[in-house]
Write an enzyme that holds these catalytic residues in place. Structure first.
Site, PDB file in Angstrom:
ATOM      1  N   ASN A 201       0.839  -1.197   0.000  1.00 17.99           N
ATOM      2  CA  ASN A 201       0.000   0.000   0.000  1.00 17.99           C
ATOM      3  C   ASN A 201       0.876   1.250   0.000  1.00 17.99           C
ATOM      4  OD1 ASN A 201      -2.787   1.044   0.274  1.00 17.99           O
ATOM      5  ND2 ASN A 201      -2.076   1.853   2.242  1.00 17.99           N
ATOM      6  N   HIS A 238      -5.127   9.678  -2.357  1.00 17.76           N
ATOM      7  CA  HIS A 238      -5.399  10.966  -1.706  1.00 17.76           C
ATOM      8  C   HIS A 238      -5.132  12.046  -2.739  1.00 17.76           C
ATOM      9  CE1 HIS A 238      -5.598   9.331   2.370  1.00 17.76           C
ATOM     10  NE2 HIS A 238      -4.492   8.652   2.125  1.00 17.76           N
ATOM     11  N   GLU A 267      -7.575   4.541   0.242  1.00 14.78           N
ATOM     12  CA  GLU A 267      -7.741   5.619   1.225  1.00 14.78           C
ATOM     13  C   GLU A 267      -8.244   6.897   0.550  1.00 14.78           C
ATOM     14  OE1 GLU A 267      -4.211   6.141   3.605  1.00 14.78           O
ATOM     15  OE2 GLU A 267      -3.789   3.993   3.673  1.00 14.78           O
ATOM     16  N   ASP A 269      -9.670  10.218  -0.697  1.00 13.50           N
ATOM     17  CA  ASP A 269     -10.289  11.501  -0.354  1.00 13.50           C
ATOM     18  C   ASP A 269      -9.808  12.534  -1.356  1.00 13.50           C
ATOM     19  OD1 ASP A 269      -7.669  11.725   0.673  1.00 13.50           O
ATOM     20  OD2 ASP A 269      -8.345  11.613   2.744  1.00 13.50           O
TER      21      ASP A 269
END
Length: 483
Positions: A201, A238, A267, A269
């Site tokens: 990751n 992100h 993750e 956003d």
């Protein structure tokens, strides 16, 4: 992902003679109805849509209402990281991680483990050791945490953020134990839990032309060529003011996937929840068959580590425009094969494993485990939940698939779903002809409930693992052969 701010740059033939030819596609309950939640919409194409959950917010009913309704995968935000799980050497603490795991699984969600080895959020005692001592501490940590969650999780982020922006290895204390530390972590993880998918990751690996992306790509390429166990790559995704959705994002996903690994957006956003960027990243995942799912890093803007940038899909309890753009992209993808299948047609239900309907008694064998669907202690009691167990040829493992789509055992009991939702128990019960006792045995190896449209599913591979129904996702834990 760190709790601190940081800059982001850029799943054969039909069943014949009672044998299922195992493929890798997902079964969709209703291809024509648009789903109304993110998790359900993603499940239509065999994917998941998840969120990061913080244990401290599980007492907030507004938070949990949205999370339980919208998502079908959960990642612990901080509660499974090294500092939380092993605060003192050899002394493990899983209370907060288990709180999240129990909350999620009680609601039929699956769980991603995050993370086992990372340069950040390390136990304080790691700071006092180095070299072979630190290497052994990492190995012991992976073994300890994975033993606790063995057979329970869908994915583990084994190693997190090990590369610099220029594509070189980050000079962390773990890197200083030797350049093979990542390989050692993955080999340790595979030995600790053979059933879970193991992931690398990182952030800023979304742009295909970026040096960091290429560095990680070369590592995965090397690992796959040498047989180092790695199953997936997580792109954190992100997107900040300085790192918007790159035009080659889909190329990045497909390039990693071409190495033989799944990819996931782990993750997500986006600054000010840009509708075009959210729709674009979702569409890119939908366009790559091995993109298994998307996780947003938090539920509402106020829960985000970047709360001032309003980067998520909910503001308070309100769905934002970006939510609608994501939901539409997920629904537009419709039924496809699973992310490991590579095709676009949904499987053909096979009404019987033998031509003309009906068949002799035989075993139902899990593709992942090699174990048989078994009635514990040869019980004939209504409501006895079925499990996996070593195949033994006894009557409590002998199933007959009838022309009326029943899976019968002992001649009078049927495989029965105790409900229609995710996680509903699969048991034996007196045959009654109802739809919760009718099953489609599909050409891709899945067995789906006529009532629910969901797949027979098992969370682990060991003796005693209980069978349930769950949204079809094309993974090996949902594929069975009738013999």
């Amino acid at each position: 992902m760190a709790a601190r701010p940081r800059i982001r740059a850029l799943l054969g033939g039909a069943l014949a003679a009672g044998v299922a030819v195992i493929g890798a596609m997902a079964m969709i309950p209703d291809a024509n109805a648009a789903a109304s939640t993110l998790g359900a919409a993603a499940a239509q194409s065999g994917r998941y849509f998840g969120t990061a959950i913080a244990a401290s917010r599980l007492g907030d009913s507004a938070y949990t209402t949205i999370a339980a309704r919208e998502f079908n995968m959960v990642t612990a935000e901080n509660e499974m990281k090294p500092d939380a799980t092993e605060p003192q050497r050899g002394q493990f603490n899983f209370s907060s991680g288990d709180q999240i795991y129990n909350w999620a699984t009680q609601r039929g969600m699956k769980v991603r483990g995050h993370t086992l080895a990372w340069h950040s959020q390390q136990p304080s005692w790691w700071g006092g050791i180095s070299g072979s001592s630190l290497r052994q501490a990492m190995i012991d940590h992976i073994n300890g945490v994975m033993a606790h969650y063995k057979g329970k999780l869908a994915y583990w982020d084994v190693v997190n953020e090990a590369y610099n922006e220029d594509g070189s290895r980050r000079n962390s204390n773990l890197q200083q134990t030797g350049n093979d530390w990542i390989e050692v972590a993955f080999r340790t993880a595979r030995n600790a839990d053979p059933s879970v998918k193991l992931c690398y990751n990182d952030y800023n690996i979304e742009n295909w032309s970026y040096a960091k992306t290429q560095g990680v790509y070369r590592m995965i390429q090397d690992f796959k060529s040498r047989g180092v166990p790695i199953d997936c790559v997580g792109l954190q995704t992100h997107f900040t003011g300085g790192s918007s959705l790159p035009s080659n994002f889909q190329t990045t996903l497909s390039s990693f996937a071409a190495l033989g690994v799944d990819v996931a957006l782990t993750e997500v956003d986006v600054t000010n929840a840009s509708t075009t960027q959210y729709a674009g990243l979702t569409q890119a995942c939908m366009n790559v068959s091995r993109c298994v799912g998307i996780t947003v890093w938090g539920v509402r803007d106020q829960d985000s580590w970047r709360s001032s940038e309003n980067p998520l899909l909910f503001s308070g309890s309100n769905k934002k425009a970006a939510y609608t753009s994501v939901l539409n992209a997920l629904n537009a993808a419709g039924p496809t094969t699973s992310p490991t299948g590579g095709g676009t047609q949904s499987p053909t239900p096979t009404t019987s494993p033998t031509s003309g309907g009906g068949g002799g008694a035989g075993r139902i064998v899990g593709a992942q485990s090699g174990r048989c669907v078994d009635v514990p202690n040869a019980s004939q009691t209504n409501g006895t939940r079925v499990q996996l167990y070593d195949c033994n040829g006894q009557s409590n493992q002998q199933w007959t698939y009838t022309s009326s789509k029943q899976l019968q055992i002992y001649g009078s009991r049927c495989l029965d779903a105790a409900g229609s939702g995710n996680g509903a128990a699969v048991q034996i019960y007196s045959c009654n002809g109802q739809t919760n006792q009718q099953w489609n045995v599909n050409s891709n190896g899945t067995i789906t409930g006529v009532q629910s449209g969901r797949c027979l599913d098992v969370w682990g591979t060991g003796n005693g693992q209980q069978i349930q129904i769950y949204d079809c996702n094309g993974q090996a834990n949902q594929r069975f052969s009738l013999s």
